[in-house]
Enzyme design. Sequence first.
Site, PDB file in Angstrom:
ATOM      1  N   GLU A   1      68.070  17.873   3.018  1.00 38.62           N
ATOM      2  CA  GLU A   1      66.953  18.133   2.540  1.00 38.62           C
ATOM      3  C   GLU A   1      66.106  19.316   2.875  1.00 38.62           C
ATOM      4  O   GLU A   1      65.755  19.203   4.217  1.00 38.62           O
ATOM      5  CB  GLU A   1      66.012  16.880   2.487  1.00 38.62           C
TER       6      GLU A   1
ATOM      7  N   GLU B   1      61.053   4.467   2.160  1.00 37.23           N
ATOM      8  CA  GLU B   1      61.295   5.310   1.364  1.00 37.23           C
ATOM      9  C   GLU B   1      61.461   6.885   2.229  1.00 37.23           C
ATOM     10  O   GLU B   1      60.696   7.327   2.621  1.00 37.23           O
ATOM     11  CB  GLU B   1      60.461   5.533   0.217  1.00 37.23           C
TER      12      GLU B   1
ATOM     13  N   LYS C   1      48.356   4.421   8.639  1.00 36.06           N
ATOM     14  CA  LYS C   1      48.302   5.456   9.669  1.00 36.06           C
ATOM     15  C   LYS C   1      48.531   6.658   8.600  1.00 36.06           C
ATOM     16  O   LYS C   1      49.696   6.907   8.088  1.00 36.06           O
ATOM     17  CB  LYS C   1      49.497   5.277  10.865  1.00 36.06           C
TER      18      LYS C   1
ATOM     19  N   CYS D   1      60.095  14.249  -2.558  1.00 40.31           N
ATOM     20  CA  CYS D   1      61.279  13.572  -2.118  1.00 40.31           C
ATOM     21  C   CYS D   1      62.235  13.626  -3.268  1.00 40.31           C
ATOM     22  O   CYS D   1      63.513  13.282  -3.200  1.00 40.31           O
ATOM     23  CB  CYS D   1      60.972  12.253  -1.357  1.00 40.31           C
TER      24      CYS D   1
HETATM   25  P1  ADP Z   1      57.185  14.106   6.676  1.00 37.89           P
HETATM   26  O1  ADP Z   1      57.468  15.375   7.421  1.00 37.89           O
HETATM   27  O2  ADP Z   1      57.872  13.829   5.497  1.00 37.89           O
HETATM   28  O3  ADP Z   1      56.027  13.878   6.585  1.00 37.89           O
HETATM   29  P2  ADP Z   1      57.557  12.535   8.634  1.00 37.89           P
HETATM   30  O4  ADP Z   1      58.590  11.409   8.831  1.00 37.89           O
HETATM   31  O5  ADP Z   1      57.386  13.617   9.917  1.00 37.89           O
HETATM   32  O6  ADP Z   1      57.695  13.082   7.301  1.00 37.89           O
HETATM   33  O7  ADP Z   1      56.056  11.737   8.715  1.00 37.89           O
HETATM   34  C1  ADP Z   1      55.812  10.587   7.935  1.00 37.89           C
HETATM   35  C2  ADP Z   1      54.699   9.792   8.333  1.00 37.89           C
HETATM   36  O8  ADP Z   1      55.345   9.191   9.550  1.00 37.89           O
HETATM   37  C3  ADP Z   1      53.365  10.562   8.976  1.00 37.89           C
HETATM   38  O9  ADP Z   1      52.239   9.839   8.718  1.00 37.89           O
HETATM   39  C4  ADP Z   1      53.631  10.667  10.420  1.00 37.89           C
HETATM   40  O10 ADP Z   1      52.566  10.902  11.204  1.00 37.89           O
HETATM   41  C5  ADP Z   1      54.597   9.338  10.784  1.00 37.89           C
HETATM   42  N1  ADP Z   1      55.302   9.525  11.909  1.00 37.89           N
HETATM   43  C6  ADP Z   1      55.882  10.377  12.370  1.00 37.89           C
HETATM   44  N2  ADP Z   1      56.580  10.046  13.540  1.00 37.89           N
HETATM   45  C7  ADP Z   1      56.363   8.657  13.638  1.00 37.89           C
HETATM   46  C8  ADP Z   1      56.916   7.767  14.635  1.00 37.89           C
HETATM   47  N3  ADP Z   1      57.661   7.959  15.507  1.00 37.89           N
HETATM   48  N4  ADP Z   1      56.400   6.526  14.617  1.00 37.89           N
HETATM   49  C9  ADP Z   1      55.529   6.236  13.574  1.00 37.89           C
HETATM   50  N5  ADP Z   1      55.267   6.943  12.579  1.00 37.89           N
HETATM   51  C10 ADP Z   1      55.574   8.174  12.780  1.00 37.89           C
END
Ligand code: ADP
Length: 492
Positions: A390, A259, A184, A292
């Site tokens: 962060e 991570e 994903k 990060c």
């Molecule tokens: P960042 O802002 O560093 O990208 P996120 O945690 O928002 O961090 O996103 C990292 C990944 O996790 C992205 O691919 C995002 O689509 C996915 N993601 C965000 N929310 C969820 C969730 N509830 N369940 C699974 N994946 C998620």
Amino acid sequence: MSILSSEKILVANVPVSPQHYIDGKRVNSANSFEVISPIDETSLGSVAAGGADEVHAAVAAAKRAFPEWAALGPKGRGVYLRRLADVIESHIEELAIVETTNNGSLLEASRLRVMKRGAHNIRFFAEWAEKLEGECWESNGVQYQVKYQPTGVSALITPWNAPFMLTTWKVGPALAAGNTIVIKPPEWAPFTCSLLADFAEEAGLPPGVLNVVQGIGEEAGAALTQHPDVARISFTGSSETGRIIGKVAAERVVPVSFELGGKSPLVVFADSNFDLAVRTAVGQYDNAGQVCLAGTRILVQEEIADTFLEALKNAANNLILGDPRKPETNVGPLITREHMERVKGFVERAKAEGATVAYGGNVSEDVGGLYFEPTLFVDIPAHAEILKEEVFGPVLTLQTFRTEEEAIAMANDTEYGLAATVFTGCEERAARVGSAIHAGTVWINTFFARDLKAPFGGSKKSGIGREGGNWSFEFFCDITTISSRVGSFTKK
Ligand code: ADP
């Protein structure tokens, strides 16, 4: 808007599919989301937004492909994975320009290092799997044999700051371990993962071995982590999302590798190589601080603090902020307007809490859009949010310390523990401080060195588990002990 055609869209003149990739085929979508380039905030096009149905189709395809892929063994899989690495290597230029256009990271770094690292990630783990042997020994008349077994379908969820590199870092060991995968990609930067699906096809990977479901985290990502046939979840992203995924995984007792965020210290002792320390400190503005691992909390020994601050200010002043496609640029844009507002919020609150801006602190009016000036805070109250949370932007803090003990205490004064960087000319001090800092990685007189053989991951709230070398296979494999009584067989 729906994505109902297999037509590719042009991202920096490179044709990229906006569709999912499931069971070796491009798949339409009833919904889509728009992707914006942070370089100039223009639309790059619409990408398929998957939900539970697409996720189910992808996991089912991966499940069907699993037995044959697992049965190939490390050598058989290695043939495909080496081909995949070769295909990636033959597309470095396209990958680099697509990623830069999509997430604003520096083009030169991508072309020269980051994308090549993507190919290396695949090749390295293919080779490692071939050499991976579980231990075997005898004790009290029983022979013990440790086996690394494939586990099934792995869910790989990655962030936007280095999507191709971080995705391949998971794809390599997951596939080499004999698992099949559903990726994903991040919704803010989905295009290079779409290219990865094309490359998997070009390399001849059997249908269903590598699947990509595009979409929004809370929809496609959530559906993937909730799917009952997912056996492993490897996630890189924010600590907030990590908490959400952790709860879902706990319900089904699915192993996770996380991570997450960081607030890493960069400690400079008076006896260190001053120029190297300054160069490394200013290097924390790379990728506009959207890294990060960035050492955002600079801790400097009191006797050199004034000269260090002066040198850092000069070095930051020389940074060129602007279009990440230009080779002279040092600092590109923040990923989205929403993220820029978030960074701005941190800066405003730090000022309100009494921290002093040594330089920067604003959106750059000259360059415009999403470009935030490299920023440094000094004289910061101990309780200030800017020392704790962060920011994920080009914002550093500088504090001073007197003694080694004080430096260690300040370095550890955080809920995070992803990495730390220490500059000192004294080997004994390096050994003491290196082992006293609580972090997944401690760099001494260097930064960002990351050999794939070494364990990598976060301590405290920066993650769960380690990947790299054997550690990757300990996560992606089921580890089985086969214990057989010595002398109990009558036939070979
Ligand atoms: P960042 O802002 O560093 O990208 P996120 O945690 O928002 O961090 O996103 C990292 C990944 O996790 C992205 O691919 C995002 O689509 C996915 N993601 C965000 N929310 C969820 C969730 N509830 N369940 C699974 N994946 C998620």
